[in-house]
Design a protein around this motif. Structure first.
Motif, PDB file in Angstrom:
ATOM      1  N   SER A   9      -3.863  -5.950   6.032  1.00  0.00           N
ATOM      2  CA  SER A   9      -4.210  -7.257   5.478  1.00  0.00           C
ATOM      3  C   SER A   9      -3.296  -7.653   4.335  1.00  0.00           C
ATOM      4  O   SER A   9      -3.314  -8.796   3.897  1.00  0.00           O
ATOM      5  CB  SER A   9      -5.663  -7.240   4.973  1.00  0.00           C
ATOM      6  OG  SER A   9      -6.560  -7.138   6.055  1.00  0.00           O
ATOM      7  N   PHE A  10      -2.509  -6.690   3.842  1.00  0.00           N
ATOM      8  CA  PHE A  10      -1.639  -6.944   2.700  1.00  0.00           C
ATOM      9  C   PHE A  10      -0.192  -6.621   3.055  1.00  0.00           C
ATOM     10  O   PHE A  10       0.089  -5.613   3.688  1.00  0.00           O
ATOM     11  CB  PHE A  10      -2.069  -6.103   1.495  1.00  0.00           C
ATOM     12  CG  PHE A  10      -3.494  -6.338   1.075  1.00  0.00           C
ATOM     13  CD1 PHE A  10      -3.832  -7.471   0.344  1.00  0.00           C
ATOM     14  CD2 PHE A  10      -4.491  -5.441   1.422  1.00  0.00           C
ATOM     15  CE1 PHE A  10      -5.144  -7.699  -0.037  1.00  0.00           C
ATOM     16  CE2 PHE A  10      -5.805  -5.659   1.038  1.00  0.00           C
ATOM     17  CZ  PHE A  10      -6.131  -6.797   0.309  1.00  0.00           C
ATOM     18  N   ARG A  11       0.696  -7.480   2.602  1.00  0.00           N
ATOM     19  CA  ARG A  11       2.126  -7.228   2.815  1.00  0.00           C
ATOM     20  C   ARG A  11       2.632  -6.169   1.855  1.00  0.00           C
ATOM     21  O   ARG A  11       3.433  -5.317   2.219  1.00  0.00           O
ATOM     22  CB  ARG A  11       2.909  -8.528   2.613  1.00  0.00           C
ATOM     23  CG  ARG A  11       4.421  -8.399   2.784  1.00  0.00           C
ATOM     24  CD  ARG A  11       5.111  -9.735   2.555  1.00  0.00           C
ATOM     25  NE  ARG A  11       4.953 -10.184   1.180  1.00  0.00           N
ATOM     26  CZ  ARG A  11       5.853  -9.953   0.216  1.00  0.00           C
ATOM     27  NH1 ARG A  11       6.962  -9.307   0.486  1.00  0.00           N
ATOM     28  NH2 ARG A  11       5.640 -10.378  -1.018  1.00  0.00           N
ATOM     29  N   ARG A  12       2.135  -6.220   0.609  1.00  0.00           N
ATOM     30  CA  ARG A  12       2.643  -5.303  -0.422  1.00  0.00           C
ATOM     31  C   ARG A  12       1.536  -4.983  -1.406  1.00  0.00           C
ATOM     32  O   ARG A  12       0.852  -5.879  -1.899  1.00  0.00           O
ATOM     33  CB  ARG A  12       3.819  -5.942  -1.161  1.00  0.00           C
ATOM     34  CG  ARG A  12       4.431  -5.099  -2.275  1.00  0.00           C
ATOM     35  CD  ARG A  12       5.582  -5.848  -2.935  1.00  0.00           C
ATOM     36  NE  ARG A  12       6.668  -6.072  -1.974  1.00  0.00           N
ATOM     37  CZ  ARG A  12       7.557  -7.061  -2.081  1.00  0.00           C
ATOM     38  NH1 ARG A  12       7.465  -7.938  -3.078  1.00  0.00           N
ATOM     39  NH2 ARG A  12       8.514  -7.191  -1.186  1.00  0.00           N
ATOM     40  N   ILE A  13       1.342  -3.717  -1.677  1.00  0.00           N
ATOM     41  CA  ILE A  13       0.339  -3.301  -2.661  1.00  0.00           C
ATOM     42  C   ILE A  13       0.998  -2.435  -3.729  1.00  0.00           C
ATOM     43  O   ILE A  13       2.026  -1.805  -3.495  1.00  0.00           O
ATOM     44  CB  ILE A  13      -0.830  -2.519  -2.017  1.00  0.00           C
ATOM     45  CG1 ILE A  13      -0.370  -1.163  -1.484  1.00  0.00           C
ATOM     46  CG2 ILE A  13      -1.492  -3.337  -0.917  1.00  0.00           C
ATOM     47  CD1 ILE A  13      -1.508  -0.275  -1.004  1.00  0.00           C
ATOM     48  N   LEU A  14       0.399  -2.445  -4.909  1.00  0.00           N
ATOM     49  CA  LEU A  14       0.785  -1.482  -5.933  1.00  0.00           C
ATOM     50  C   LEU A  14      -0.384  -0.547  -6.158  1.00  0.00           C
ATOM     51  O   LEU A  14      -1.493  -0.994  -6.451  1.00  0.00           O
ATOM     52  CB  LEU A  14       1.182  -2.155  -7.240  1.00  0.00           C
ATOM     53  CG  LEU A  14       1.753  -1.130  -8.243  1.00  0.00           C
ATOM     54  CD1 LEU A  14       2.974  -1.680  -8.967  1.00  0.00           C
ATOM     55  CD2 LEU A  14       0.698  -0.672  -9.245  1.00  0.00           C
ATOM     56  N   LEU A  15      -0.129   0.729  -6.000  1.00  0.00           N
ATOM     57  CA  LEU A  15      -1.151   1.754  -6.155  1.00  0.00           C
ATOM     58  C   LEU A  15      -1.003   2.421  -7.511  1.00  0.00           C
ATOM     59  O   LEU A  15       0.055   2.942  -7.844  1.00  0.00           O
ATOM     60  CB  LEU A  15      -0.992   2.797  -5.038  1.00  0.00           C
ATOM     61  CG  LEU A  15      -1.888   4.033  -5.116  1.00  0.00           C
ATOM     62  CD1 LEU A  15      -3.360   3.652  -4.940  1.00  0.00           C
ATOM     63  CD2 LEU A  15      -1.474   5.053  -4.056  1.00  0.00           C
ATOM     64  N   LYS A  16      -2.065   2.387  -8.312  1.00  0.00           N
ATOM     65  CA  LYS A  16      -2.072   3.093  -9.597  1.00  0.00           C
ATOM     66  C   LYS A  16      -2.809   4.408  -9.420  1.00  0.00           C
ATOM     67  O   LYS A  16      -3.997   4.438  -9.099  1.00  0.00           O
ATOM     68  CB  LYS A  16      -2.763   2.240 -10.675  1.00  0.00           C
ATOM     69  CG  LYS A  16      -3.046   2.982 -11.988  1.00  0.00           C
ATOM     70  CD  LYS A  16      -1.798   3.562 -12.627  1.00  0.00           C
ATOM     71  CE  LYS A  16      -2.062   4.105 -14.029  1.00  0.00           C
ATOM     72  NZ  LYS A  16      -2.967   5.261 -14.072  1.00  0.00           N
ATOM     73  N   LEU A  17      -2.080   5.502  -9.646  1.00  0.00           N
ATOM     74  CA  LEU A  17      -2.643   6.842  -9.545  1.00  0.00           C
ATOM     75  C   LEU A  17      -2.713   7.463 -10.929  1.00  0.00           C
ATOM     76  O   LEU A  17      -1.742   7.407 -11.688  1.00  0.00           O
ATOM     77  CB  LEU A  17      -1.770   7.733  -8.660  1.00  0.00           C
ATOM     78  CG  LEU A  17      -1.903   7.646  -7.154  1.00  0.00           C
ATOM     79  CD1 LEU A  17      -0.815   8.496  -6.506  1.00  0.00           C
ATOM     80  CD2 LEU A  17      -3.276   8.106  -6.700  1.00  0.00           C
TER      81      LEU A  17
END
Length: 246
Positions: A9-17
């Motif tokens: 559903s998303f083209r680009r995500i930023l994941l905060k770990l």
């Protein structure tokens, strides 16, 4: 690696770990990197990348060093924060190697230049990597003391035009109080940034929250330890808690 046919559903995500997430679930082991946990995290990221979603990662360093805690022990705050930034570089390199082992290309970009082990942070280069299907791991926070890696995640998400910021934690969403110590804690399905600030919900620091709110950057908080949660989120399922500007 399992194949997931769900359409992203998303083209680009930023994941905060968080760095602590890499230390594993054992409460007695809060330092360093747990090999099994690292592999699980990389597998989760790999599934999302192979589904067609571009993934950038901002990673903390709390499993090695926490600048704020160290400053309370007598180390000058700016120095403590720089040490913490270097801790994030170690975690970023570990995640890069873990992704490489499962066939996913990744690049580490550090806000503090460390040319032998990482690229410097360059926004246009990061976008080029993402468009080529590579994971970009942003290390060393913003490169400035007094700013958390949460703030770095909000900043980088805006800079790369991410569709959503995903905060992966040890709990499965945002609660009205700490669910670890309160059995009656209630989880929110959706909440606004203003409510997070007003109720002082423990999501991110105020600077990070305000940055997301002012840039209309939605955020979803979920558990990285729940297998498949990141892939389900990328496919559009209402995993965890959604935080929006309104």
């Amino acid at each position: 690696m399992p194949t997931n046919t769900s359409k992203p559903s998303f083209r680009r995500i930023l994941l905060k770990l968080s760095g602590e997430a890499l230390a594993g679930s054992d409460e007695d082991k809060k330092f360093g990197i747990d090999a099994k946990t690292l592999d699980n995290v990389c597998q989760e990221i790999g599934r999302v990348v192979k589904s067609g979603t571009q993934v950038a990662v901002v990673i903390g360093g709390g499993n090695f060093f926490r600048g704020i805690s160290a400053s309370e022990s007598g180390i000058e705050r700016a120095t403590a924060d720089y040490i913490g930034m270097l801790a994030t570089v170690m975690n970023a390199l570990a995640v890069q190697q873990g992704l490489k082992q499962i066939g996913v290309e990744a690049r580490v970009q550090s806000a503090i230049p460390i040319s032998p082990v990482s690229e410097p942070y360059v926004r246009l280069r990061a976008l080029k990597h993402l468009n080529m299907g590579r994971v970009v791991i942003f290390a060393a926070g913003t490169g400035n003391p007094y700013f958390t890696t949460d703030t770095a995640a909000s900043l980088r998400a805006a800079e790369i035009n991410a569709d959503i910021l995903v905060k992966a934690t040890k709990v499965d969403g945002v609660y009205d109080k700490d669910p670890v110590h309160n059995a009656d804690a209630v989880r929110y399905d959706q909440v606004t940034y203003d409510e997070v600030l007003q109720q002082r919900l423990n999501v991110m620091d105020a600077t990070a929250i305000a940055l997301c709110r002012d840039n209309n950057m939605p955020m979803r908080v979920l558990s990285i330890g729940e297998e498949g949660s990141l892939m389900r989120m990328a496919a559009g399922e209402p995993v965890g808690t959604l935080i929006t500007s309104s």
